[in-house]
Design a protein around this motif. Structure first.
Motif, short mmCIF file in Angstrom:
data_model
loop_
_atom_site.label_atom_id
_atom_site.label_comp_id
_atom_site.label_asym_id
_atom_site.label_seq_id
_atom_site.Cartn_x
_atom_site.Cartn_y
_atom_site.Cartn_z
N GLU A 1 0.84 -1.19 0.00
CA GLU A 1 0.00 0.00 0.00
C GLU A 1 0.88 1.25 0.00
O GLU A 1 1.86 1.33 0.74
N ARG A 2 0.53 2.21 -0.81
CA ARG A 2 1.27 3.47 -0.84
C ARG A 2 0.57 4.56 -0.03
O ARG A 2 1.16 5.59 0.27
N ARG A 3 -0.67 4.32 0.32
CA ARG A 3 -1.42 5.24 1.18
C ARG A 3 -2.20 4.40 2.18
O ARG A 3 -2.91 3.47 1.81
N PHE A 4 -2.00 4.72 3.45
CA PHE A 4 -2.60 3.91 4.50
C PHE A 4 -3.21 4.84 5.54
O PHE A 4 -3.14 6.07 5.39
N GLY A 5 -3.83 4.28 6.57
CA GLY A 5 -4.46 5.17 7.52
C GLY A 5 -4.96 4.50 8.77
O GLY A 5 -4.56 3.38 9.10
N ALA A 6 -5.87 5.21 9.47
CA ALA A 6 -6.48 4.73 10.71
C ALA A 6 -7.95 5.14 10.69
O ALA A 6 -8.33 6.13 10.06
N VAL B 1 -11.58 9.12 9.30
CA VAL B 1 -10.37 8.41 8.89
C VAL B 1 -9.22 9.40 8.80
O VAL B 1 -9.42 10.56 8.41
N GLU B 2 -8.03 8.97 9.16
CA GLU B 2 -6.81 9.76 9.00
C GLU B 2 -5.91 8.99 8.04
O GLU B 2 -5.85 7.75 8.08
N TRP B 3 -5.19 9.70 7.17
CA TRP B 3 -4.38 9.04 6.15
C TRP B 3 -2.91 9.47 6.24
O TRP B 3 -2.59 10.52 6.79
N VAL C 1 -3.13 6.83 14.08
CA VAL C 1 -4.33 6.62 14.89
C VAL C 1 -4.31 7.55 16.10
O VAL C 1 -5.36 8.01 16.56
N SER C 2 -3.13 7.88 16.60
CA SER C 2 -3.03 8.84 17.71
C SER C 2 -3.44 10.22 17.24
O SER C 2 -4.14 10.96 17.95
N ARG C 3 -3.02 10.58 16.04
CA ARG C 3 -3.39 11.88 15.47
C ARG C 3 -4.90 11.97 15.28
O ARG C 3 -5.52 13.02 15.53
N LEU C 4 -5.52 10.88 14.85
CA LEU C 4 -6.97 10.85 14.68
C LEU C 4 -7.68 11.01 16.02
O LEU C 4 -8.67 11.75 16.13
N PHE C 5 -7.16 10.35 17.04
CA PHE C 5 -7.75 10.47 18.38
C PHE C 5 -7.68 11.92 18.87
O PHE C 5 -8.67 12.47 19.37
N VAL C 6 -6.52 12.54 18.73
CA VAL C 6 -6.34 13.91 19.18
C VAL C 6 -7.30 14.85 18.45
O VAL C 6 -7.87 15.77 19.05
N ARG C 7 -7.50 14.59 17.18
CA ARG C 7 -8.41 15.44 16.39
C ARG C 7 -9.85 15.32 16.87
O ARG C 7 -10.60 16.30 16.86
N LEU C 8 -10.24 14.11 17.28
CA LEU C 8 -11.63 13.90 17.72
C LEU C 8 -11.82 14.07 19.23
O LEU C 8 -12.95 14.05 19.71
N ALA C 9 -10.72 14.24 19.95
CA ALA C 9 -10.78 14.31 21.41
C ALA C 9 -11.75 15.37 21.94
O ALA C 9 -12.50 15.10 22.89
N PRO C 10 -11.80 16.58 21.37
CA PRO C 10 -12.75 17.57 21.90
C PRO C 10 -14.20 17.10 21.86
O PRO C 10 -14.96 17.36 22.79
N GLN C 11 -14.58 16.41 20.79
CA GLN C 11 -15.95 15.89 20.70
C GLN C 11 -16.15 14.71 21.63
O GLN C 11 -17.19 14.60 22.30
#
Length: 205
Positions: free
Chosen positions: A97-102, A119-121, A141-151
């Motif tokens: 895979e050349r592009r992956f995510g969480a 989703v974060e890529w 996946v940590s970056r995705l969590f931090v982004r959604l943490a306020p909600q």
């Protein structure tokens, strides 16, 4: 404002993620669960009113718990929607895979099957192995969590569902991983090297 949440994850992960939730809601009662027993204890104490958030945990939350929760529970999966199941980082390497995510999704009685929240890529560097990919996935996946943490820390209502995203592809099992890891071809050096890079060396009894 949300009053109680349960973070189902490891000790190290809890220590790094807790500040992001508390920053958005300092009055939040954040409970930490590592095991199913921990989870049941906290849910009983909060009368199943707490928001359940699972982050890269090996605990599969039983259906009887999911059915009793008052609020939608969320799981953070270190792989994109087209790679559900076990060891997504290994399959990402194997299929080059050349592009992956969480993926963040609502928990469902079936693993990696609930509606997707976001989703974060990230772009995958050349020549990565499974351990490289695992680190990249964890960062993502940590970056995705931090982004959604306020909600996650404040909302009493459900998070919006991304109707444009859905799970696809085969749901990989531990047995699939072990089959390719433990049975490398003896007449194809390229495939043998590909499996070693993706799954590690065969396990012999």
């Amino acid at each position: 404002m949300l009053t109680d949440a349960i973070l189902l994850t490891g000790e190290r992960e809890h220590a790094s993620l807790k500040p992001h939730l508390m920053r958005s809601n300092p009055s939040l009662n954040l409970h930490h669960a590592v095991t199913e027993a921990d989870l049941r204890h906290h849910l009983q104490a909060t009368q199943y009113q707490a928001r359940l958030i699972a982050f890269t945990t090996g605990v599969i939350v039983p259906e009887d718990i999911l059915n009793r929760l008052e609020k939608s529970p969320y799981n953070f999966h270190p792989g994109p929607p087209h790679v559900p199941g076990r060891y997504p980082e290994a399959w990402g390497v194997y299929f080059e895979e050349r592009r992956f995510g969480a993926t963040a999704h609502v928990m469902h009685r079936l693993v990696d099957a609930g509606p997707i929240v976001d989703v974060e890529w990230f772009d995958v560097p050349a020549a990565v192995d499974r351990f490289d990919m695992a680190k990249l996935c964890f960062t993502c996946v940590s970056r995705l969590f931090v982004r959604l943490a306020p909600q996650l820390a404040t909302a009493t209502e459900d998070l919006p569902i991304r109707d444009d995203l859905a799970w696809t592809g085969r749901k990989w099992r531990l047995a699939d991983y072990e089959e390719l890891r433990d049975n490398p071809p003896c007449d194809d050096d390229h495939e043998a090297a590909r499996r070693l890079r993706s799954f590690g060396p065969p396990v012999t009894v």
